[in-house]
Design a protein around this motif. Sequence first.
Motif, PDB file in Angstrom:
ATOM      1  N   GLY A 136       0.355  13.477  26.637  1.00 56.55           N
ATOM      2  CA  GLY A 136       1.442  12.544  26.344  1.00 56.55           C
ATOM      3  C   GLY A 136       2.491  12.524  27.447  1.00 56.55           C
ATOM      4  O   GLY A 136       2.971  11.456  27.856  1.00 56.55           O
ATOM      5  N   VAL A 137       2.838  13.704  27.943  1.00 52.27           N
ATOM      6  CA  VAL A 137       3.791  13.797  29.060  1.00 52.27           C
ATOM      7  C   VAL A 137       3.214  13.095  30.287  1.00 52.27           C
ATOM      8  O   VAL A 137       3.907  12.315  30.961  1.00 52.27           O
ATOM      9  N   LEU A 138       1.947  13.354  30.590  1.00 53.57           N
ATOM     10  CA  LEU A 138       1.315  12.703  31.736  1.00 53.57           C
ATOM     11  C   LEU A 138       1.320  11.186  31.578  1.00 53.57           C
ATOM     12  O   LEU A 138       1.631  10.460  32.534  1.00 53.57           O
ATOM     13  N   MET A 139       0.978  10.697  30.395  1.00 58.06           N
ATOM     14  CA  MET A 139       0.965   9.249  30.170  1.00 58.06           C
ATOM     15  C   MET A 139       2.362   8.656  30.342  1.00 58.06           C
ATOM     16  O   MET A 139       2.526   7.589  30.923  1.00 58.06           O
ATOM     17  N   ARG A 140       3.381   9.353  29.846  1.00 55.30           N
ATOM     18  CA  ARG A 140       4.760   8.873  30.007  1.00 55.30           C
ATOM     19  C   ARG A 140       5.132   8.814  31.483  1.00 55.30           C
ATOM     20  O   ARG A 140       5.692   7.816  31.962  1.00 55.30           O
ATOM     21  N   GLU A 141       4.800   9.849  32.239  1.00 49.72           N
ATOM     22  CA  GLU A 141       5.146   9.899  33.663  1.00 49.72           C
ATOM     23  C   GLU A 141       4.354   8.863  34.461  1.00 49.72           C
ATOM     24  O   GLU A 141       4.888   8.248  35.387  1.00 49.72           O
ATOM     25  N   LEU A 154      -5.880  20.302  38.297  1.00 51.57           N
ATOM     26  CA  LEU A 154      -5.679  19.769  36.946  1.00 51.57           C
ATOM     27  C   LEU A 154      -6.122  18.312  36.869  1.00 51.57           C
ATOM     28  O   LEU A 154      -6.880  17.934  35.960  1.00 51.57           O
ATOM     29  N   THR A 155      -5.667  17.490  37.807  1.00 53.97           N
ATOM     30  CA  THR A 155      -6.029  16.063  37.729  1.00 53.97           C
ATOM     31  C   THR A 155      -7.521  15.867  37.952  1.00 53.97           C
ATOM     32  O   THR A 155      -8.139  15.013  37.303  1.00 53.97           O
ATOM     33  N   ARG A 156      -8.127  16.654  38.793  1.00 55.95           N
ATOM     34  CA  ARG A 156      -9.579  16.574  39.000  1.00 55.95           C
ATOM     35  C   ARG A 156     -10.310  16.939  37.707  1.00 55.95           C
ATOM     36  O   ARG A 156     -11.246  16.264  37.302  1.00 55.95           O
ATOM     37  N   ALA A 157      -9.856  18.001  37.044  1.00 58.37           N
ATOM     38  CA  ALA A 157     -10.476  18.423  35.787  1.00 58.37           C
ATOM     39  C   ALA A 157     -10.310  17.348  34.712  1.00 58.37           C
ATOM     40  O   ALA A 157     -11.245  17.075  33.950  1.00 58.37           O
ATOM     41  N   LEU A 158      -9.138  16.721  34.659  1.00 61.47           N
ATOM     42  CA  LEU A 158      -8.909  15.647  33.686  1.00 61.47           C
ATOM     43  C   LEU A 158      -9.876  14.485  33.914  1.00 61.47           C
ATOM     44  O   LEU A 158     -10.474  13.964  32.966  1.00 61.47           O
ATOM     45  N   VAL A 159     -10.025  14.093  35.165  1.00 67.02           N
ATOM     46  CA  VAL A 159     -10.911  12.976  35.497  1.00 67.02           C
ATOM     47  C   VAL A 159     -12.357  13.311  35.143  1.00 67.02           C
ATOM     48  O   VAL A 159     -13.060  12.520  34.520  1.00 67.02           O
ATOM     49  N   ALA A 186      -1.082  21.509  22.103  1.00 65.10           N
ATOM     50  CA  ALA A 186      -0.516  21.644  23.452  1.00 65.10           C
ATOM     51  C   ALA A 186      -1.188  20.661  24.413  1.00 65.10           C
ATOM     52  O   ALA A 186      -0.515  20.036  25.245  1.00 65.10           O
ATOM     53  N   GLY A 187      -2.499  20.511  24.318  1.00 63.67           N
ATOM     54  CA  GLY A 187      -3.216  19.569  25.176  1.00 63.67           C
ATOM     55  C   GLY A 187      -2.778  18.134  24.918  1.00 63.67           C
ATOM     56  O   GLY A 187      -2.583  17.353  25.856  1.00 63.67           O
ATOM     57  N   THR A 188      -2.626  17.789  23.643  1.00 62.46           N
ATOM     58  CA  THR A 188      -2.168  16.443  23.289  1.00 62.46           C
ATOM     59  C   THR A 188      -0.760  16.206  23.823  1.00 62.46           C
ATOM     60  O   THR A 188      -0.466  15.135  24.367  1.00 62.46           O
ATOM     61  N   HIS A 189       0.094  17.210  23.709  1.00 60.48           N
ATOM     62  CA  HIS A 189       1.458  17.097  24.247  1.00 60.48           C
ATOM     63  C   HIS A 189       1.420  16.908  25.761  1.00 60.48           C
ATOM     64  O   HIS A 189       2.100  16.027  26.305  1.00 60.48           O
TER      65      HIS A 189
END
Length: 176
Positions: free
Chosen positions: A159-164, A32-37, A153-156
């Motif tokens: 948002g969770v990732l940014m908060r964490e 997931l994090t690789r795909a995000l980057v 769902a993606g935006t949510h």
Amino acid sequence: MKFDGDLNMDKWATRFHEHYTRDSRLEKEFLLTRALVIAARRWTSYVDTLIKQRTGISRAQWQTLSALLHCDGPVTVGDLSRNMHVKWPTAIRVLKELEALDLISSEPDPADARARLIAITKEGEHIMEEVREVLDPTRAKILSALSDEELVAGTHMLGVLMREIGAAMEGGNADE
């Protein structure tokens, strides 16, 4: 390099599963994090080129103009840099560039002699209209593969990732 959207590590990272057990939580987190980057890099590179060709301004410049456009009046440099999640010296550099192009104005803050109030100019607003003329149809084209529910769902999720990430950074000494 052409990228077809396939993020399957098995195709090229032949030793990947020596480090991450197949179907494990760690594997899923890594993928997931690789795909995000990768998605962020590709999106940024793509739209940066389109916007630069149209307007001649950089990503840092149009993102700063965008932040100012969405503010309710002039803002201090400190507030702007905090809201954009950039360091103060970076914000100052970009603001100097924008002021030299007459895309922003800068006035002393009557409430604090040390601070300056920054606002977007009419010319800056015009540039942002051009940016939107590039971004809005580009977003629509790229994101058309996702349903409204998937966009929400993606935006949510982000948002969770940014908060964490923010919480982890506050707990440690990582720079933003």
